[in-house]
Design a protein around this motif. Structure first.
Motif, short mmCIF file in Angstrom:
data_model
loop_
_atom_site.label_atom_id
_atom_site.label_comp_id
_atom_site.label_asym_id
_atom_site.label_seq_id
_atom_site.Cartn_x
_atom_site.Cartn_y
_atom_site.Cartn_z
N CYS A 1 63.41 12.28 94.77
CA CYS A 1 64.08 10.89 95.22
C CYS A 1 62.92 10.04 95.57
CB CYS A 1 64.87 11.26 96.26
SG CYS A 1 66.01 9.79 97.26
N ALA A 2 63.06 8.96 95.26
CA ALA A 2 62.05 7.82 95.55
C ALA A 2 62.75 7.03 96.89
CB ALA A 2 61.80 6.73 94.52
N MET A 3 62.18 6.82 97.90
CA MET A 3 62.77 6.01 99.00
C MET A 3 62.28 4.77 99.08
SD MET A 3 64.21 8.81 100.36
CE MET A 3 64.84 8.43 101.76
N GLN A 4 63.04 3.89 99.77
CA GLN A 4 62.74 2.73 100.22
C GLN A 4 61.21 2.69 100.76
OE1 GLN A 4 64.24 -0.26 99.90
NE2 GLN A 4 66.24 0.44 99.60
N GLY A 5 60.46 1.66 100.29
CA GLY A 5 59.08 1.68 100.74
C GLY A 5 58.10 2.59 100.11
N ASP A 6 58.43 3.32 99.18
CA ASP A 6 57.74 4.30 98.45
C ASP A 6 56.69 3.24 97.33
OD1 ASP A 6 58.11 6.66 99.59
OD2 ASP A 6 59.53 7.31 97.85
N ASP A 7 55.57 3.43 97.16
CA ASP A 7 54.74 2.93 96.09
C ASP A 7 54.00 3.84 95.45
OD1 ASP A 7 52.74 3.84 97.75
OD2 ASP A 7 52.18 1.71 98.71
N ALA A 8 53.19 3.23 94.48
CA ALA A 8 52.49 4.32 93.35
C ALA A 8 51.71 5.22 94.21
CB ALA A 8 51.65 3.32 92.36
N ALA A 9 50.82 4.82 95.32
CA ALA A 9 50.02 5.42 95.89
C ALA A 9 50.89 6.79 96.65
CB ALA A 9 49.19 4.84 97.08
N ALA A 10 51.85 6.51 97.11
CA ALA A 10 52.56 7.60 97.76
C ALA A 10 53.28 8.58 96.85
CB ALA A 10 53.74 6.89 98.54
N ALA B 1 65.43 4.29 97.11
CA ALA B 1 64.97 3.09 96.46
C ALA B 1 66.05 2.76 95.60
CB ALA B 1 63.59 3.58 95.62
N PRO B 2 66.08 1.20 95.21
CA PRO B 2 67.15 0.83 94.32
C PRO B 2 66.98 1.46 93.04
CG PRO B 2 66.00 -1.02 95.52
CD PRO B 2 65.09 0.36 95.85
N PRO B 3 67.71 1.57 92.17
CA PRO B 3 67.86 2.46 90.88
C PRO B 3 66.63 2.07 89.96
CG PRO B 3 69.92 1.84 91.40
CD PRO B 3 69.13 1.17 92.24
N GLU B 4 66.27 0.81 89.78
CA GLU B 4 65.13 0.47 88.80
C GLU B 4 63.96 0.78 89.50
OE1 GLU B 4 66.34 -2.72 91.50
OE2 GLU B 4 67.55 -1.75 90.12
#
Length: 149
Positions: free
Chosen positions: A32-41, A97-100
């Protein structure tokens, strides 16, 4: 990013009755990708998963990583890992994170595992999936990128 890793003897995922991903020995990874996640995370989490020492060594101890065993990974999107039950019995998912964005990060996670030499199969983002597994152990590990600096 949140990941629920399950050591499996085999696992598969079906969409509309068709197998879209299937592995033998390895890890079923609910992601699950969360709000604020980015490629580095995402890349850091993939590296942690690849190095997670939960496979048996010659003495039967959990001491080997997926990269050492030659096992595979089945990566399945699971936005419900973002469930928040602090307000009652009906979970909220606003921290996902939002779906897209979630889909892009989910796909990056799978690619990051591949880049580390792991054979990766995936589910289908946003689909109604049926996941089957034969849990080995059972060994199930919860990982959250927010838990590590």
């Amino acid at each position: 990013m949140r990941v629920l890793a399950q050591r499996v003897s085999e696992a598969s995922v079906r969409v509309d009755g068709d197998i879209v991903g299937q592995i033998g020995e390895g890890l079923l990874l609910l992601v699950c990708a969360m709000q604020g996640d980015d490629a580095a995370a995402v890349d850091k989490m993939a590296a942690r998963v690849a190095k997670l020492r939960i496979f048996r060594d010659g003495d039967g101890r959990m001491n080997r990583a997926l990269t050492e065993t030659g096992g595979s990974a089945l990566v399945v999107s699971q936005f419900t890992l973002a469930a928040d039950l602090r307000s009652g019995n009906r979970p909220g998912f606003s921290q996902a994170a939002p779906p897209e964005r979630g889909e892009a990060l989910y796909l990056r996670f799978a690619e990051s595992l591949r880049a580390q030499g792991i054979a990766v199969e995936t589910g289908r983002f946003g689909a109604d999936m049926k996941v089957s597994l034969l849990n080995d152990g059972p060994v199930t590990i919860w990982m959250d990128s927010a838990d590590r600096a």
